[in-house]
Design a protein around this motif. Structure first.
Motif, PDB file in Angstrom:
ATOM      1  N   LEU A 126       0.846  -1.240  -0.104  1.00 40.13           N
ATOM      2  CA  LEU A 126       0.128   0.088   0.073  1.00 40.13           C
ATOM      3  C   LEU A 126       1.004   1.271  -0.077  1.00 40.13           C
ATOM      4  CD1 LEU A 126      -2.711   1.460   0.142  1.00 40.13           C
ATOM      5  CD2 LEU A 126      -2.655   1.132   2.669  1.00 40.13           C
ATOM      6  N   VAL A 127       2.029   1.164   0.829  1.00 39.30           N
ATOM      7  CA  VAL A 127       2.861   2.396   0.953  1.00 39.30           C
ATOM      8  C   VAL A 127       3.446   2.586  -0.334  1.00 39.30           C
ATOM      9  CG1 VAL A 127       5.095   3.314   1.899  1.00 39.30           C
ATOM     10  CG2 VAL A 127       3.406   2.188   3.221  1.00 39.30           C
ATOM     11  N   ALA A 128       3.843   1.620  -1.266  1.00 34.99           N
ATOM     12  CA  ALA A 128       4.464   1.825  -2.541  1.00 34.99           C
ATOM     13  C   ALA A 128       3.499   2.227  -3.624  1.00 34.99           C
ATOM     14  CB  ALA A 128       4.932   0.481  -3.107  1.00 34.99           C
ATOM     15  N   GLY A 129       2.301   2.021  -3.315  1.00 35.53           N
ATOM     16  CA  GLY A 129       1.179   2.268  -4.364  1.00 35.53           C
ATOM     17  C   GLY A 129       0.864   3.490  -4.118  1.00 35.53           C
ATOM     18  N   VAL A 130       0.861   4.086  -2.784  1.00 35.09           N
ATOM     19  CA  VAL A 130       0.404   5.688  -2.313  1.00 35.09           C
ATOM     20  C   VAL A 130       1.537   6.438  -2.640  1.00 35.09           C
ATOM     21  CG1 VAL A 130      -0.081   6.871  -0.603  1.00 35.09           C
ATOM     22  CG2 VAL A 130      -1.205   4.977  -0.708  1.00 35.09           C
ATOM     23  N   ALA A 131       2.665   6.059  -2.714  1.00 38.35           N
ATOM     24  CA  ALA A 131       3.706   6.852  -2.935  1.00 38.35           C
ATOM     25  C   ALA A 131       4.091   7.054  -4.442  1.00 38.35           C
ATOM     26  CB  ALA A 131       5.033   6.360  -2.321  1.00 38.35           C
ATOM     27  N   SER A 132       3.812   5.773  -5.277  1.00 40.81           N
ATOM     28  CA  SER A 132       3.931   6.049  -6.787  1.00 40.81           C
ATOM     29  C   SER A 132       2.768   6.836  -7.181  1.00 40.81           C
ATOM     30  CB  SER A 132       4.013   4.500  -7.197  1.00 40.81           C
ATOM     31  OG  SER A 132       4.715   3.848  -6.769  1.00 40.81           O
ATOM     32  N   ALA A 133       1.732   6.673  -6.648  1.00 39.88           N
ATOM     33  CA  ALA A 133       0.553   7.568  -7.133  1.00 39.88           C
ATOM     34  C   ALA A 133       0.952   9.092  -6.960  1.00 39.88           C
ATOM     35  CB  ALA A 133      -0.719   7.153  -6.602  1.00 39.88           C
ATOM     36  N   ALA A 134       1.464   9.186  -5.605  1.00 40.37           N
ATOM     37  CA  ALA A 134       1.797  10.711  -5.483  1.00 40.37           C
ATOM     38  C   ALA A 134       2.826  11.258  -6.477  1.00 40.37           C
ATOM     39  CB  ALA A 134       2.372  10.823  -4.093  1.00 40.37           C
ATOM     40  N   VAL A 135       3.723  10.569  -6.692  1.00 46.18           N
ATOM     41  CA  VAL A 135       4.887  11.221  -7.753  1.00 46.18           C
ATOM     42  C   VAL A 135       4.195  11.247  -9.334  1.00 46.18           C
ATOM     43  CG1 VAL A 135       6.926  10.580  -8.796  1.00 46.18           C
ATOM     44  CG2 VAL A 135       6.661  10.358  -6.441  1.00 46.18           C
ATOM     45  N   ARG A 136       3.585  10.231  -9.334  1.00 42.32           N
ATOM     46  CA  ARG A 136       2.887  10.140 -10.828  1.00 42.32           C
ATOM     47  C   ARG A 136       1.705  11.329 -10.911  1.00 42.32           C
ATOM     48  NH1 ARG A 136      -2.259   9.396 -12.137  1.00 42.32           N
ATOM     49  NH2 ARG A 136      -2.876   8.286 -10.306  1.00 42.32           N
ATOM     50  N   VAL A 137       0.879  11.902  -9.896  1.00 38.81           N
ATOM     51  CA  VAL A 137       0.048  13.091  -9.993  1.00 38.81           C
ATOM     52  C   VAL A 137       1.063  14.281 -10.070  1.00 38.81           C
ATOM     53  CG1 VAL A 137      -1.607  14.268  -8.505  1.00 38.81           C
ATOM     54  CG2 VAL A 137      -1.895  11.897  -8.877  1.00 38.81           C
ATOM     55  N   ALA A 138       2.073  14.139  -9.056  1.00 39.62           N
ATOM     56  CA  ALA A 138       2.942  15.410  -9.317  1.00 39.62           C
ATOM     57  C   ALA A 138       3.611  15.768 -10.478  1.00 39.62           C
ATOM     58  CB  ALA A 138       4.289  15.383  -8.443  1.00 39.62           C
ATOM     59  N   VAL A 139       4.011  14.493 -11.370  1.00 38.03           N
ATOM     60  CA  VAL A 139       4.563  14.450 -12.590  1.00 38.03           C
ATOM     61  C   VAL A 139       3.669  15.016 -13.764  1.00 38.03           C
ATOM     62  CG1 VAL A 139       6.047  13.460 -14.483  1.00 38.03           C
ATOM     63  CG2 VAL A 139       6.503  13.202 -12.145  1.00 38.03           C
ATOM     64  N   GLU A 140       2.495  14.419 -13.736  1.00 34.65           N
ATOM     65  CA  GLU A 140       1.266  14.772 -14.663  1.00 34.65           C
ATOM     66  C   GLU A 140       0.754  16.182 -14.478  1.00 34.65           C
ATOM     67  OE1 GLU A 140      -0.436  10.233 -15.321  1.00 34.65           O
ATOM     68  OE2 GLU A 140      -1.334  11.655 -13.857  1.00 34.65           O
ATOM     69  N   THR A 141       0.624  16.679 -13.112  1.00 38.08           N
ATOM     70  CA  THR A 141       0.294  18.037 -12.852  1.00 38.08           C
ATOM     71  C   THR A 141       1.147  19.112 -13.223  1.00 38.08           C
ATOM     72  OG1 THR A 141      -1.030  17.334 -11.059  1.00 38.08           O
ATOM     73  CG2 THR A 141      -0.465  19.584 -11.110  1.00 38.08           C
ATOM     74  N   TRP A 142       2.442  18.794 -13.029  1.00 37.58           N
ATOM     75  CA  TRP A 142       3.330  19.437 -13.743  1.00 37.58           C
ATOM     76  C   TRP A 142       3.569  19.780 -15.155  1.00 37.58           C
ATOM     77  CZ3 TRP A 142       7.823  17.728 -16.620  1.00 37.58           C
ATOM     78  CH2 TRP A 142       8.673  18.750 -17.146  1.00 37.58           C
ATOM     79  N   ALA A 143       3.358  18.358 -15.809  1.00 36.18           N
ATOM     80  CA  ALA A 143       3.417  18.484 -17.447  1.00 36.18           C
ATOM     81  C   ALA A 143       2.195  19.124 -18.091  1.00 36.18           C
ATOM     82  CB  ALA A 143       3.262  16.819 -17.849  1.00 36.18           C
ATOM     83  N   ALA A 144       1.127  19.373 -17.304  1.00 39.29           N
ATOM     84  CA  ALA A 144      -0.055  19.988 -18.001  1.00 39.29           C
ATOM     85  C   ALA A 144      -0.080  21.350 -17.876  1.00 39.29           C
ATOM     86  CB  ALA A 144      -1.432  19.360 -17.015  1.00 39.29           C
ATOM     87  N   GLY A 145       1.007  21.824 -16.960  1.00 33.93           N
ATOM     88  CA  GLY A 145       1.204  23.434 -16.810  1.00 33.93           C
ATOM     89  C   GLY A 145       2.589  23.853 -17.567  1.00 33.93           C
ATOM     90  N   ASP A 146       2.769  25.093 -17.414  1.00 29.48           N
ATOM     91  CA  ASP A 146       3.975  25.411 -18.057  1.00 29.48           C
ATOM     92  C   ASP A 146       5.132  26.013 -17.226  1.00 29.48           C
ATOM     93  OD1 ASP A 146       2.756  25.412 -20.758  1.00 29.48           O
ATOM     94  OD2 ASP A 146       1.424  27.320 -19.836  1.00 29.48           O
ATOM     95  N   ASP A 147       5.004  25.755 -15.756  1.00 27.16           N
ATOM     96  CA  ASP A 147       6.054  25.926 -15.017  1.00 27.16           C
ATOM     97  C   ASP A 147       7.188  25.156 -15.202  1.00 27.16           C
ATOM     98  OD1 ASP A 147       4.599  27.639 -13.002  1.00 27.16           O
ATOM     99  OD2 ASP A 147       3.668  26.104 -12.208  1.00 27.16           O
TER     100      ASP A 147
END
Length: 219
Positions: free
Chosen positions: A173-194
């Motif tokens: 569960l920890v691995a899944g939660v941590a991986s999801a956190a990183v995925r969301v972070a990367v996808e959120t950054w990718a969707a913007g222009d920062d």
């Protein structure tokens, strides 16, 4: 197991194959960004990478799959950063430590790494935007994220000093939660222009995502 040995090719031949795959991946990413996904053929990638089309298809079934090593290299660097976090750090802090080091652009990073290589980070941003209109590319990203979770699970199991048996439900569960956190972070950054560095970059967003999971029971 030393940090450099995680999923490392165990022979000169395998290392050369891995290098060829990554060369093709970088070439494919550059062509997709320059010419568009639809306009780029597998044969175009092979020609630009200096390999025969049959060599390309020996490594990849489709043109979209050609960028998989780029995603995988980033996941590898993220896992290595977790492994390299100071011994004794709680899991949550080890993950934040890794995010602050592996998810930032570094001009001294080894070429080819999707995370740590500033140019490749921008390629990842462009590829994730393309994935919004390409089911095949989304599948490649999804597979890379799943593989990253499995790699992170292996690293966390080692850090926790667990035996060779199956990882616990808690650690999965920890691995899944941590991986999801990183995925969301990367996808959120990718969707913007920062830019990749700074408060709107993937590292800062990943740290924020991990910090937001305040109620989660980390081991």
């Amino acid at each position: 197991m030393p940090a450099s040995s995680l999923n490392a090719p165990d022979s000169l031949t395998e290392r050369r194959k891995a290098e060829t795959r990554l060369d093709i991946a970088r070439t494919a990413a550059a062509l997709f960004v320059e010419n568009g996904l639809r306009a780029t053929r597998a044969e175009d990638i092979a020609r630009a990478a200096g390999v025969a089309p049959r060599t390309f298809y020996r490594y990849f079934a489709t043109k979209e799959e050609a960028v998989a090593p780029l995603f995988a290299a980033g996941a590898q660097q993220w896992a290595e950063a977790v492994r390299g976090a100071p011994a004794g750090l709680p899991v949550r802090e080890a993950l934040r430590h890794a995010a602050s080091r592996a998810l930032v652009p570094d001009s001294d990073a080894a070429p080819g790494l999707a995370i740590g290589d500033a140019e490749a980070l921008e390629w990842v941003r462009a590829l994730l935007r393309m994935a919004g209109e390409s089911a095949a590319l989304r599948a490649v990203w999804s597979n890379a994220c799943h593989a990253s979770e499995e790699t992170l699970l292996s690293v966390l199991t080692e850090r926790e000093g667990r035996g060779a048996g199956a990882p616990s439900l808690e650690l999965r569960l920890v691995a899944g939660v941590a991986s999801a956190a990183v995925r969301v972070a990367v996808e959120t950054w990718a969707a913007g222009d920062d830019p990749a560095g700074g408060g709107g970059g993937p590292a800062a967003l990943a740290e924020h995502c991990i910090e937001t999971l305040e109620g989660f029971r980390w081991p």
